[in-house]
Design a protein around this motif. Structure first.
Motif, PDB file in Angstrom:
ATOM      1  N   GLN A  49      22.716 -15.732 -33.022  1.00  0.00           N
ATOM      2  CA  GLN A  49      23.465 -14.583 -33.539  1.00  0.00           C
ATOM      3  C   GLN A  49      23.233 -14.407 -35.036  1.00  0.00           C
ATOM      4  O   GLN A  49      23.034 -13.293 -35.524  1.00  0.00           O
ATOM      5  N   GLN A  50      23.258 -15.517 -35.769  1.00  0.00           N
ATOM      6  CA  GLN A  50      23.002 -15.449 -37.211  1.00  0.00           C
ATOM      7  C   GLN A  50      21.607 -14.915 -37.512  1.00  0.00           C
ATOM      8  O   GLN A  50      21.386 -14.232 -38.512  1.00  0.00           O
ATOM      9  N   ALA A  51      20.672 -15.214 -36.608  1.00  0.00           N
ATOM     10  CA  ALA A  51      19.294 -14.743 -36.784  1.00  0.00           C
ATOM     11  C   ALA A  51      19.117 -13.289 -36.362  1.00  0.00           C
ATOM     12  O   ALA A  51      18.055 -12.706 -36.587  1.00  0.00           O
ATOM     13  N   GLY A  52      20.126 -12.710 -35.735  1.00  0.00           N
ATOM     14  CA  GLY A  52      20.047 -11.311 -35.333  1.00  0.00           C
ATOM     15  C   GLY A  52      19.545 -11.089 -33.924  1.00  0.00           C
ATOM     16  O   GLY A  52      19.326  -9.948 -33.517  1.00  0.00           O
ATOM     17  N   LEU A  53      19.373 -12.166 -33.158  1.00  0.00           N
ATOM     18  CA  LEU A  53      18.867 -12.033 -31.792  1.00  0.00           C
ATOM     19  C   LEU A  53      19.967 -11.774 -30.775  1.00  0.00           C
ATOM     20  O   LEU A  53      19.723 -11.197 -29.717  1.00  0.00           O
ATOM     21  N   VAL A  54      21.181 -12.221 -31.084  1.00  0.00           N
ATOM     22  CA  VAL A  54      22.314 -12.109 -30.165  1.00  0.00           C
ATOM     23  C   VAL A  54      23.396 -11.256 -30.805  1.00  0.00           C
ATOM     24  O   VAL A  54      23.687 -11.398 -32.003  1.00  0.00           O
ATOM     25  N   THR A  55      23.995 -10.381 -30.017  1.00  0.00           N
ATOM     26  CA  THR A  55      25.047  -9.496 -30.515  1.00  0.00           C
ATOM     27  C   THR A  55      26.422 -10.111 -30.366  1.00  0.00           C
ATOM     28  O   THR A  55      27.246 -10.068 -31.278  1.00  0.00           O
ATOM     29  N   GLU A  56      26.684 -10.689 -29.184  1.00  0.00           N
ATOM     30  CA  GLU A  56      28.018 -11.202 -28.865  1.00  0.00           C
ATOM     31  C   GLU A  56      27.898 -12.531 -28.121  1.00  0.00           C
ATOM     32  O   GLU A  56      27.027 -12.691 -27.270  1.00  0.00           O
ATOM     33  N   ILE A  57      28.786 -13.458 -28.426  1.00  0.00           N
ATOM     34  CA  ILE A  57      28.844 -14.744 -27.738  1.00  0.00           C
ATOM     35  C   ILE A  57      30.157 -14.819 -26.971  1.00  0.00           C
ATOM     36  O   ILE A  57      31.226 -14.516 -27.519  1.00  0.00           O
ATOM     37  N   VAL A  58      30.079 -15.216 -25.710  1.00  0.00           N
ATOM     38  CA  VAL A  58      31.274 -15.298 -24.867  1.00  0.00           C
ATOM     39  C   VAL A  58      31.316 -16.670 -24.187  1.00  0.00           C
ATOM     40  O   VAL A  58      30.279 -17.335 -24.064  1.00  0.00           O
ATOM     41  N   PRO A  59      32.487 -17.109 -23.757  1.00  0.00           N
ATOM     42  CA  PRO A  59      32.568 -18.395 -23.041  1.00  0.00           C
ATOM     43  C   PRO A  59      31.695 -18.399 -21.796  1.00  0.00           C
ATOM     44  O   PRO A  59      31.453 -17.354 -21.180  1.00  0.00           O
ATOM     45  N   ALA A  60      31.227 -19.578 -21.425  1.00  0.00           N
ATOM     46  CA  ALA A  60      30.401 -19.704 -20.222  1.00  0.00           C
ATOM     47  C   ALA A  60      31.132 -19.148 -19.014  1.00  0.00           C
ATOM     48  O   ALA A  60      32.320 -19.412 -18.823  1.00  0.00           O
ATOM     49  N   GLY A  61      30.437 -18.357 -18.225  1.00  0.00           N
ATOM     50  CA  GLY A  61      31.014 -17.771 -17.027  1.00  0.00           C
ATOM     51  C   GLY A  61      31.699 -16.444 -17.240  1.00  0.00           C
ATOM     52  O   GLY A  61      32.111 -15.794 -16.266  1.00  0.00           O
ATOM     53  N   GLU A  62      31.830 -16.007 -18.493  1.00  0.00           N
ATOM     54  CA  GLU A  62      32.531 -14.754 -18.780  1.00  0.00           C
ATOM     55  C   GLU A  62      31.592 -13.636 -19.222  1.00  0.00           C
ATOM     56  O   GLU A  62      32.029 -12.601 -19.719  1.00  0.00           O
ATOM     57  N   GLY A  63      30.309 -13.845 -19.022  1.00  0.00           N
ATOM     58  CA  GLY A  63      29.345 -12.841 -19.441  1.00  0.00           C
ATOM     59  C   GLY A  63      29.521 -11.509 -18.746  1.00  0.00           C
ATOM     60  O   GLY A  63      29.425 -10.449 -19.377  1.00  0.00           O
ATOM     61  N   HIS A  64      29.780 -11.530 -17.441  1.00  0.00           N
ATOM     62  CA  HIS A  64      29.895 -10.274 -16.691  1.00  0.00           C
ATOM     63  C   HIS A  64      31.131  -9.481 -17.109  1.00  0.00           C
ATOM     64  O   HIS A  64      31.111  -8.248 -17.117  1.00  0.00           O
ATOM     65  N   THR A  65      32.204 -10.173 -17.464  1.00  0.00           N
ATOM     66  CA  THR A  65      33.402  -9.483 -17.948  1.00  0.00           C
ATOM     67  C   THR A  65      33.104  -8.778 -19.264  1.00  0.00           C
ATOM     68  O   THR A  65      33.466  -7.606 -19.456  1.00  0.00           O
ATOM     69  N   ALA A  66      32.448  -9.470 -20.172  1.00  0.00           N
ATOM     70  CA  ALA A  66      32.077  -8.870 -21.454  1.00  0.00           C
ATOM     71  C   ALA A  66      31.097  -7.723 -21.249  1.00  0.00           C
ATOM     72  O   ALA A  66      31.157  -6.697 -21.943  1.00  0.00           O
ATOM     73  N   LEU A  67      30.192  -7.889 -20.288  1.00  0.00           N
ATOM     74  CA  LEU A  67      29.200  -6.859 -20.007  1.00  0.00           C
ATOM     75  C   LEU A  67      29.863  -5.546 -19.614  1.00  0.00           C
ATOM     76  O   LEU A  67      29.443  -4.471 -20.063  1.00  0.00           O
ATOM     77  N   GLN A  68      30.889  -5.601 -18.792  1.00  0.00           N
ATOM     78  CA  GLN A  68      31.544  -4.370 -18.343  1.00  0.00           C
ATOM     79  C   GLN A  68      32.186  -3.615 -19.501  1.00  0.00           C
ATOM     80  O   GLN A  68      32.215  -2.384 -19.511  1.00  0.00           O
ATOM     81  N   LYS A  69      32.682  -4.340 -20.495  1.00  0.00           N
ATOM     82  CA  LYS A  69      33.247  -3.689 -21.679  1.00  0.00           C
ATOM     83  C   LYS A  69      32.154  -2.970 -22.469  1.00  0.00           C
ATOM     84  O   LYS A  69      32.352  -1.867 -22.977  1.00  0.00           O
TER      85      LYS A  69
END
Length: 258
Positions: A173-193
């Motif tokens: 994320q600091q390098a600009g490759l990742v936008t958001e970090i979420v707990p393991a297993g919660e990616g799909h919930t964050a994706l819907q938002k």
């Protein structure tokens, strides 16, 4: 044999790498299928976004081991042709007119970081491992570098590309490759938002904005002036732009949200 699973739902195309037995590693067939899939999605005006993800325990482990065994015997010409096809895959995703959202889990090694780099938005689950692993094999992160350098912070990503060190989502994320970090297993919930946001905006405006963002760094100052002033004038006069402005002034929802 298909190495991709593509499902469409609520105006979103979900493209899933589907070689879980080898952690979704690339081979020439998968590269061709990804390229063709994104060529087709590029022309889909009924869709709002594309999700790129991986089946099984990891997003993608980079190059397939059997493919790497074949590379050992490749001539320079064969390696060059092979690499051009890989570059074309990344370029096709990067130039897709739809927003591309990456959902990353498990591991993203080697060429997988090229896929991360060509996504417009990236959600990474905690515990995911990232690595520019090419230098550990005596080769270089060459093809992906063109795409990584366009997205990442050069001073942050350079030592990662040169050292082959494994790093976590926070470093990514600091390098600009990742936008958001979420707990393991919660990616799909964050994706819907995230997808909910793309359903709120004018679809043609998003396409034009992405095209501009892809092009603007390669334009001279005068070309930027001409391109940007032309685009805003065109969007204001367009049917979608007129609908958006009128709906705002009339305090109602625009037609694309209905």
């Amino acid at each position: 044999m298909s190495f991709l699973n593509v499902v469409e739902m609520d105006h979103v195309a979900y493209v899933k790498l589907n070689r879980p037995d080898v952690r979704n590693a690339f081979n020439p067939e998968m590269i061709a299928q990804i390229t063709e899939t994104f060529h087709q999605l590029n022309n889909r005006h009924d869709l709002r976004a594309v999700v790129l993800q991986g089946e099984g325990k990891s997003f993608c482990a980079g190059a397939d081991l059997n493919w790497m065994r074949e590379m050992v015997n490749f001539s320079y010409h064969q390696n060059r042709e092979d690499s051009l096809l890989l570059f074309a895959m990344f370029e096709t995703i990067a130039k897709c007119s739809l927003p591309v959202v990456g959902l990353i889990h498990g591991a993203a090694f080697g060429g997988a970081l090229g896929l991360v780099a060509v996504c417009d938005e990236v959600i990474a689950e905690e515990g995911t491992q990232f690595c520019f692993s090419e230098v550990k094999l005596g080769i270089a992160p060459a093809v992906i570098s063109a795409f990584v350098q366009r997205k990442a912070v050069a001073g942050k990503v350079r030592p990662l590309m040169l050292s082959g060190a494994v790093f976590n989502p926070h470093v990514a994320q600091q390098a600009g490759l990742v936008t958001e970090i979420v707990p393991a297993g919660e990616g799909h919930t964050a994706l819907q938002k995230v997808l909910a946001n793309y359903r709120q905006v004018g679809p043609e405006a998003v396409r034009e904005a992405k095209r501009l963002l892809n092009d603007i760094a390669n334009l001279t100052w005068e070309q930027q002036r001409d391109r940007t002033t032309h685009l805003i004038a065109e969007r204001r006069a367009s049917d979608e732009g007129q609908e958006g402005l009128k709906s705002f002034l009339e305090k109602r929802e625009p037609s694309w949200r209905s």
